[in-house]
Design an enzyme around this catalytic site. Structure first.
Site, mmCIF file in Angstrom:
data_model
loop_
_atom_site.group_PDB
_atom_site.id
_atom_site.type_symbol
_atom_site.label_atom_id
_atom_site.label_comp_id
_atom_site.label_asym_id
_atom_site.label_seq_id
_atom_site.Cartn_x
_atom_site.Cartn_y
_atom_site.Cartn_z
ATOM 1 N N GLY A 237 0.762 -1.241 0.000
ATOM 2 C CA GLY A 237 0.000 0.000 0.000
ATOM 3 C C GLY A 237 0.791 1.288 0.000
ATOM 4 N N GLU A 271 3.941 -6.594 2.150
ATOM 5 C CA GLU A 271 3.614 -7.022 0.788
ATOM 6 C C GLU A 271 3.660 -5.856 -0.196
ATOM 7 O OE1 GLU A 271 -0.395 -8.469 1.147
ATOM 8 O OE2 GLU A 271 0.125 -10.023 2.587
ATOM 9 N N PRO A 272 4.762 -5.136 -0.282
ATOM 10 C CA PRO A 272 4.777 -3.979 -1.176
ATOM 11 C C PRO A 272 4.830 -4.387 -2.648
ATOM 12 C CG PRO A 272 6.960 -4.322 -0.248
ATOM 13 C CD PRO A 272 6.047 -5.337 0.397
ATOM 14 N N GLY A 273 4.076 -3.679 -3.459
ATOM 15 C CA GLY A 273 4.138 -3.903 -4.900
ATOM 16 C C GLY A 273 4.612 -2.628 -5.586
ATOM 17 N N ARG A 274 3.688 -1.688 -5.672
ATOM 18 C CA ARG A 274 3.942 -0.434 -6.386
ATOM 19 C C ARG A 274 5.230 0.260 -5.949
ATOM 20 N NH1 ARG A 274 -0.495 2.583 -8.168
ATOM 21 N NH2 ARG A 274 -1.716 1.497 -6.584
ATOM 22 N N ARG A 310 -4.070 2.336 -16.419
ATOM 23 C CA ARG A 310 -4.346 3.132 -15.218
ATOM 24 C C ARG A 310 -5.058 4.458 -15.494
ATOM 25 N NH1 ARG A 310 -1.330 4.850 -11.850
ATOM 26 N NH2 ARG A 310 -2.419 4.062 -10.032
ATOM 27 N N CYS A 340 -10.220 2.252 -30.030
ATOM 28 C CA CYS A 340 -11.496 2.869 -30.366
ATOM 29 C C CYS A 340 -12.362 3.060 -29.133
ATOM 30 C CB CYS A 340 -12.207 2.012 -31.398
ATOM 31 S SG CYS A 340 -11.173 1.814 -32.841
HETATM 32 N N1 LLP Z 1 -1.222 -7.160 -0.887
HETATM 33 C C1 LLP Z 1 -2.494 -7.298 -1.277
HETATM 34 C C2 LLP Z 1 -3.355 -8.276 -0.597
HETATM 35 C C3 LLP Z 1 -2.982 -6.511 -2.334
HETATM 36 O O1 LLP Z 1 -4.249 -6.639 -2.708
HETATM 37 C C4 LLP Z 1 -2.128 -5.580 -2.974
HETATM 38 C C5 LLP Z 1 -2.604 -4.767 -4.085
HETATM 39 C C6 LLP Z 1 -0.798 -5.487 -2.534
HETATM 40 C C7 LLP Z 1 -0.382 -6.282 -1.482
HETATM 41 C C8 LLP Z 1 0.189 -4.554 -3.142
HETATM 42 O O2 LLP Z 1 -0.202 -3.229 -2.939
HETATM 43 P P1 LLP Z 1 0.780 -2.031 -3.354
HETATM 44 O O3 LLP Z 1 1.978 -2.072 -2.457
HETATM 45 O O4 LLP Z 1 1.133 -2.205 -4.779
HETATM 46 O O5 LLP Z 1 -0.055 -0.813 -3.130
HETATM 47 N N2 LLP Z 1 -4.153 -1.711 -10.148
HETATM 48 C C9 LLP Z 1 -4.163 -0.678 -9.148
HETATM 49 C C10 LLP Z 1 -3.621 -1.173 -7.833
HETATM 50 C C11 LLP Z 1 -4.368 -2.366 -7.290
HETATM 51 C C12 LLP Z 1 -3.771 -2.896 -6.020
HETATM 52 C C13 LLP Z 1 -4.361 -4.197 -5.672
HETATM 53 N N3 LLP Z 1 -3.806 -4.826 -4.517
HETATM 54 C C14 LLP Z 1 -3.368 0.503 -9.670
HETATM 55 O O6 LLP Z 1 -2.882 0.450 -10.789
HETATM 56 O O7 LLP Z 1 -3.280 1.527 -8.987
#
Ligand code: LLP
Length: 410
Positions: A237, A271-274, A310, A340
């Site tokens: 998050g 659980e970082p992604g972004r 996005r 389109c």
């Molecule tokens: N853990 C869980 C259970 C999640 O659902 C998510 C993201 C993450 C970790 C990673 O979150 P982050 O660190 O990336 O914020 N497609 C959207 C974002 C959807 C996120 C979904 N869950 C976008 O492009 O902004």
């Protein structure tokens, strides 16, 4: 990681026009150094706590990126069998994998159990029943934690806010104790932790700290009932800067978590992604046409919403800058793709000094770019390139037309 050298944008030491020349456009370009630095930022900030960073594969699942993170000691947060397969294919170890998601199928649960993952983040009671049954049939014990919904407003976009009562994720906080008590009586699950994830692209640390407090209070309540957990998982998050967002200071977050955990024997999972990949990548695209409309100008580029969804999906802002700074008058225009749909835009009302044939760099495209791409309008997916120092390496080839129908049967 983007440098302007002699009016030409570079990633690390590689000029982006060189990348376009060698690999064509549209192309995602990532900086290995930026990926490493983002990972180190977590390791350094949280070094006072026993922490496992589980990279959220959904943000960008390219095997090379997974392999890089695995080599740095990362675990992985997965939400499907496909993501588990990716992690294993990339050489990641199953015992550092945690499995989130509300709809785990029987086949996915079986695959995860046979692979020996670290933990299932269970999101409902029927899921718990299913995991227990499948584990029993395989003669295994499934390690579990419950994803608890702490009912905290993450103060982010409603589509990516997940910790409030009215969404589909997790188990309501009030039902947590019951859930754990039920699990305790099941023969084929072992309770090991508690999990939450309140939303994505957070720019304030307080909701994360509030969530941590609620989760640790639950750990204490469970402890009083004789249910001992060994880890808390605070999800992902942490936001990134797309425009002028304030950023969460990871050390403030880490210090607050350390203080809340205190001397409890708890390890931490994140659980970082972004925040690991978002600002380590750009989408490089070429201007096909500059179109002067009656009320608006359009810069039509060769990337579109199928490459980067996005803006169309969330009205998200991505900064767009020319690769080569030119001394021509800027125009105000929408940057649009070829698809389109009126929703197919990458940016609106941007001031850009560009002409036909110029290259544009769409910034902060490393997360939820390629991983959310599609073949809509029969567009072959873009290539991906990883830059390291003065080297650039193709890490996913551009799709061909034949790729478009390779799974179809006539
Ligand atoms: N853990 C869980 C259970 C999640 O659902 C998510 C993201 C993450 C970790 C990673 O979150 P982050 O660190 O990336 O914020 N497609 C959207 C974002 C959807 C996120 C979904 N869950 C976008 O492009 O902004």
């Amino acid at each position: 990681m983007l440098n302007n050298i002699n009016n030409l944008l570079h990633i690390e030491e590689v000029a982006l026009n060189q990348v376009a020349q060698e690999f064509a456009t549209p192309v995602f370009v990532y900086s290995e150094n930026a990926l490493r630095q983002a990972f180190s930022a977590y390791k350094n900030a949280f070094n006072q706590i026993d922490t496992l960073v589980c990279y959220a594969v959904k943000a960008n699942g390219n095997l090379n990126i997974l392999r890089l993170f695995a080599s740095l000691g990362s675990g992985f947060d997965i939400v499907s069998g496909g993501e588990l397969a990716r992690v294993l294919q990339a050489g990641g170890s199953a015992d550092k994998v945690i499995f989130s998601g509300v709809g785990k199928t029987a086949a996915e649960i079986e695959f995860a159990l046979k692979s020996g993952i670290k933990c299932f983040n269970v999101e409902s009671m029927p899921e718990l029943t299913r995991i227990n049954e499948i584990a029993g049939s395989l003669n295994k014990i499934a390690p579990i934690s419950f994803r608890i919904n702490p009912n905290i407003d993450a103060k982010t976009h409603p589509y990516i806010s997940t910790g409030l009562k009215n969404n589909k994720f997790g188990i309501p906080f009030e039902q947590a104790i019951n859930a754990y008590s039920t699990a305790q009586n099941l023969p084929n699950v072992e309770i090991i932790g508690v999990d939450c994830h309140i939303g994505s692209q957070l720019t304030e640390v307080q909701p994360l700290i509030d969530a941590c407090e609620r989760v640790v209070a639950l750990v204490d309540d469970l402890g009083n009932l004789g249910i001992r957990l060994s880890h808390i998982d605070l999800g992902g998050g942490v936001g990134i800067r797309y425009q002028n967002e304030t950023l969460i200071d990871l050390s403030v977050y880490a210090n607050a978590v350390a203080k809340i955990i205190g001397n409890r024997p708890l390890s931490l999972i994140l659980e970082p992604g972004r925040s690991l990949v978002g600002n380590a990548g750009v989408l490089l695209t070429q201007v096909e046409y500059v179109k002067h409309g009656e009320e608006k100008n359009f810069v039509v580029v060769d990337a579109a919403m199928n490459d980067l969804a996005r803006p169309a999906l969330y009205d998200a802002f991505h900064d767009i800058v020319p690769v080569c700074v030119k001394d021509i008058a800027p125009i105000t225009a929408d940057v649009v793709g070829q698809i389109c749909e009126s929703g197919d835009f990458l940016g609106k009302n941007r001031s850009l000094a560009v002409a036909q044939g110029d290259l544009l760099c769409v910034k902060s495209a490393g997360a939820y770019g390629m991983s959310m791409s599609s073949n809509y309008n029969a567009r072959a997916r873009a290539a991906e390139v990883l830059v390291s120092g003065s080297q650039s390496k193709l890490i996913r080839r551009r799709e061909t037309f034949a790729d478009l129908w390779q799974a179809e049967l006539i």
